[in-house]
Design a protein around this motif. Structure first.
Motif, PDB file in Angstrom:
ATOM      1  N   ALA A  32       0.837  -1.208   0.000  1.00 36.17           N
ATOM      2  CA  ALA A  32       0.000   0.000   0.000  1.00 36.17           C
ATOM      3  C   ALA A  32       0.870   1.256   0.000  1.00 36.17           C
ATOM      4  N   PHE A  33       1.953   1.223   0.761  1.00 36.15           N
ATOM      5  CA  PHE A  33       2.890   2.344   0.776  1.00 36.15           C
ATOM      6  C   PHE A  33       3.470   2.570  -0.616  1.00 36.15           C
ATOM      7  N   ALA A  39       5.806   6.485  -8.404  1.00 37.75           N
ATOM      8  CA  ALA A  39       7.120   6.752  -9.009  1.00 37.75           C
ATOM      9  C   ALA A  39       8.069   7.485  -8.070  1.00 37.75           C
ATOM     10  N   GLN A  40       7.568   7.920  -6.922  1.00 40.15           N
ATOM     11  CA  GLN A  40       8.451   8.564  -5.943  1.00 40.15           C
ATOM     12  C   GLN A  40       9.417   7.572  -5.314  1.00 40.15           C
ATOM     13  N   GLU A  85      11.823  10.158  -3.743  1.00 35.74           N
ATOM     14  CA  GLU A  85      11.981  11.500  -4.274  1.00 35.74           C
ATOM     15  C   GLU A  85      10.691  12.235  -3.940  1.00 35.74           C
ATOM     16  N   ALA A  86      10.818  13.393  -3.307  1.00 37.19           N
ATOM     17  CA  ALA A  86       9.633  14.128  -2.871  1.00 37.19           C
ATOM     18  C   ALA A  86       9.907  15.622  -2.871  1.00 37.19           C
ATOM     19  N   ALA A  87       8.856  16.395  -2.868  1.00 36.67           N
ATOM     20  CA  ALA A  87       8.975  17.847  -2.864  1.00 36.67           C
ATOM     21  C   ALA A  87       9.575  18.352  -1.557  1.00 36.67           C
TER      22      ALA A  87
END
Length: 118
Positions: A32-33, A39-40, A85-87
């Motif tokens: 689920a995670f 794609a992050q 990868e995240a903001a």
């Protein structure tokens, strides 16, 4: 976008004694995670148990010593990771709350930004 390493720690004895049903629920939570992060997720793996670890350190004379096991003796061990990868950190925190280790009393998650040398 920044990169974050999500380190998953837990009590290896607890993981070793999980039933098949508990593992199914655990793996479903990880699925689920991954589905939510999409794609992050750049990479993520479960690690072999602590006894398989090998550590390297140098002594005062610069000789390299190899020892079995992790650097520190501790109840909690590194069991896996995700590279995301995240903001920003808030986005990673929101995703990380889906990990089962955040909700178990014998484990936890550490999030660290990855240094960008570029």
């Amino acid at each position: 976008m920044a990169r974050y390493m999500v380190l998953i720690y837990g009590d290896a004895q607890q993981w070793d004694t999980m039933t098949d049903e508990q593992w199914k629920a655990h793996n479903a939570a990880h699925a689920a995670f991954v589905a939510k992060a999409g794609a992050q997720v750049i990479d993520g793996q479960q690690l072999e148990s602590v006894p398989t670890a090998t550590s390297l350190r140098s002594d005062a004379l610069g000789r390299i010593n190899t020892t079995d096991g992790p650097f520190l003796e501790t109840k909690e061990a590194l069991g896996g990771y995700y590279l995301l990868e995240a903001a920003d950190l808030d986005e990673v925190l929101s995703l990380a709350t889906l990990l089962p280790e955040v909700h178990a009393t014998h484990s936890g998650v550490e999030i660290r930004p990855v240094v960008d040398h570029g």
